[in-house]
Write a protein that holds these residues in place. Structure first.
Motif, short mmCIF file in Angstrom:
data_model
loop_
_atom_site.label_atom_id
_atom_site.label_comp_id
_atom_site.label_asym_id
_atom_site.label_seq_id
_atom_site.Cartn_x
_atom_site.Cartn_y
_atom_site.Cartn_z
N SER A 1 73.75 -16.36 9.08
CA SER A 1 75.01 -17.23 9.91
C SER A 1 75.79 -16.48 9.50
O SER A 1 76.15 -15.76 9.16
N GLU A 2 77.00 -17.36 10.53
CA GLU A 2 78.57 -16.90 10.16
C GLU A 2 79.12 -17.85 9.99
O GLU A 2 79.13 -19.04 10.57
N LYS A 3 79.92 -17.77 9.57
CA LYS A 3 81.16 -18.91 8.76
C LYS A 3 82.17 -18.45 8.54
O LYS A 3 82.95 -17.26 7.91
N ASP A 4 83.23 -19.24 9.15
CA ASP A 4 84.77 -18.02 8.95
C ASP A 4 84.79 -16.78 9.43
O ASP A 4 85.63 -16.67 8.75
N ASN A 5 83.62 -16.57 10.21
CA ASN A 5 83.85 -15.04 10.49
C ASN A 5 83.19 -14.45 9.39
O ASN A 5 83.74 -13.05 9.83
N ARG A 6 82.74 -14.49 8.49
CA ARG A 6 81.53 -13.55 7.76
C ARG A 6 80.48 -13.49 7.74
O ARG A 6 80.28 -15.51 7.46
N SER A 7 79.69 -12.61 7.93
CA SER A 7 78.60 -13.37 8.14
C SER A 7 78.21 -12.91 6.81
O SER A 7 78.21 -11.71 6.05
N LYS A 8 76.85 -13.68 6.47
CA LYS A 8 76.07 -13.72 5.64
C LYS A 8 74.06 -14.02 5.95
O LYS A 8 74.31 -14.48 6.81
N PHE A 9 73.88 -13.87 5.00
CA PHE A 9 72.57 -14.20 4.68
C PHE A 9 72.27 -15.52 3.33
O PHE A 9 72.07 -14.82 2.31
N ILE A 10 71.56 -16.44 3.93
CA ILE A 10 70.84 -17.43 3.35
C ILE A 10 70.23 -17.21 3.17
O ILE A 10 68.96 -17.73 3.99
N VAL A 11 69.02 -17.86 2.45
CA VAL A 11 67.29 -18.44 1.43
C VAL A 11 67.90 -19.78 2.30
O VAL A 11 68.44 -20.37 1.61
N ASP A 12 66.97 -20.29 3.12
CA ASP A 12 67.08 -21.09 3.73
C ASP A 12 65.63 -21.92 2.77
O ASP A 12 64.14 -21.72 3.45
N THR A 13 65.95 -22.39 1.73
CA THR A 13 64.70 -23.44 1.15
C THR A 13 63.85 -24.68 1.55
O THR A 13 63.76 -25.12 1.52
N CYS A 14 64.89 -25.37 2.51
CA CYS A 14 64.56 -26.03 3.52
C CYS A 14 63.66 -25.65 4.87
O CYS A 14 63.56 -27.05 5.12
N LYS B 1 53.68 -19.44 1.17
CA LYS B 1 53.73 -20.77 1.52
C LYS B 1 54.75 -21.46 0.94
O LYS B 1 55.64 -22.36 1.33
N SER B 2 53.90 -21.65 -0.02
CA SER B 2 54.89 -22.31 -1.32
C SER B 2 55.36 -21.49 -2.02
O SER B 2 56.06 -22.62 -2.63
N THR B 3 55.99 -20.96 -2.43
CA THR B 3 57.30 -20.36 -3.01
C THR B 3 58.04 -19.26 -2.45
O THR B 3 58.97 -18.33 -2.36
N VAL B 4 58.13 -18.91 -1.19
CA VAL B 4 58.50 -17.60 -0.31
C VAL B 4 58.83 -18.67 0.85
O VAL B 4 58.39 -19.36 1.75
N PHE B 5 60.54 -17.96 1.29
CA PHE B 5 61.00 -18.98 2.14
C PHE B 5 61.71 -18.03 3.08
O PHE B 5 62.48 -16.97 2.97
N LYS B 6 61.67 -18.08 4.98
CA LYS B 6 62.40 -17.28 5.67
C LYS B 6 63.94 -17.40 5.38
O LYS B 6 64.62 -18.57 4.55
N THR B 7 64.87 -16.84 4.87
CA THR B 7 65.99 -16.10 5.20
C THR B 7 66.74 -16.55 6.65
O THR B 7 65.90 -15.78 7.93
N LYS B 8 67.63 -16.64 6.90
CA LYS B 8 68.36 -16.62 8.07
C LYS B 8 69.45 -16.35 7.98
O LYS B 8 70.40 -16.39 6.89
#
Length: 184
Positions: free
Chosen positions: A64-77, A55-62
């Motif tokens: 997202s699509e931005k400008d019609n470009r898909s990518k995975f983002i690590v959501d550290t918040c 819980k203190s070191t690993v975060f979910k990835t999400k």
């Protein structure tokens, strides 16, 4: 295809916990070294220890699509990740003291499977280890103050002084240790 032989792969490594009593086990030779935060959890509370570490070191990835470009983002918040239900059941099922000791021991041994916290080089591995423990600018004073020193592993490999600096630089580039300020 070229054959690679790994006989006696670990025979040149020395691994100790980061405590002053371990200094006598280290060679007084030049070489490279790394600090790792050990996977050390209380034997009677393995589940909570592992779950809290995740819980203190690993975060979910999400996704997202931005400008019609898909990518995975690590959501550290975002919401932290805990143990999966299946893994939680496995750890909680380890109920016998002997089995818990074995699992705890195996986790500590497997600590080197993670990215190292710090990689360095030294003309005398024992002296450098002591400096990291004692000096205000040492690894434990600067980065390890949130954890007990014996929760860190010190892994060292003696090697000729004339290549240790270049080997350190190469390993920093390959491993990207968390607390090294240099990157090459």
């Amino acid at each position: 295809m070229e054959e690679t032989v790994h006989d006696n792969f670990f025979k040149n490594f020395t691994v100790v916990t980061a405590t002053i009593s371990a200094a006598d086990d280290l060679p007084e030779k030049s070489g490279i070294y790394a600090f790792y935060h050990a996977f050390d959890f209380l034997e009677n509370n393995l589940f909570d220890g592992v779950d809290n570490r995740l819980k203190s070191t690993v975060f979910k990835t999400k996704f997202s699509e931005k400008d019609n470009r898909s990518k995975f983002i690590v959501d550290t918040c975002g919401e932290s990740v805990g143990l999966s239900q299946k893994m939680g059941q496995f750890i909680q099922a380890v109920s016998q003291p002997k089995e818990r000791r074995i699992l705890k021991s195996l986790l500590i041994s497997c600590s080197i499977f993670q990215r190292p916290d710090y990689i360095g080089t030294a003309s005398n591995l024992r002296d450098r280890f002591i400096q990291h423990l004692d000096r205000d600018d040492g690894f434990l004073s600067r980065y390890g103050n949130s954890r007990a020193p014996d929760e860190f592993l010190f892994v060292c490999l003696p090697c000729p002084k004339n290549i240790s600096r270049e080997l350190e630089s190469l390993l920093i580039q390959l491993c990207q240790p968390k607390f090294n300020t240099q990157r090459s």
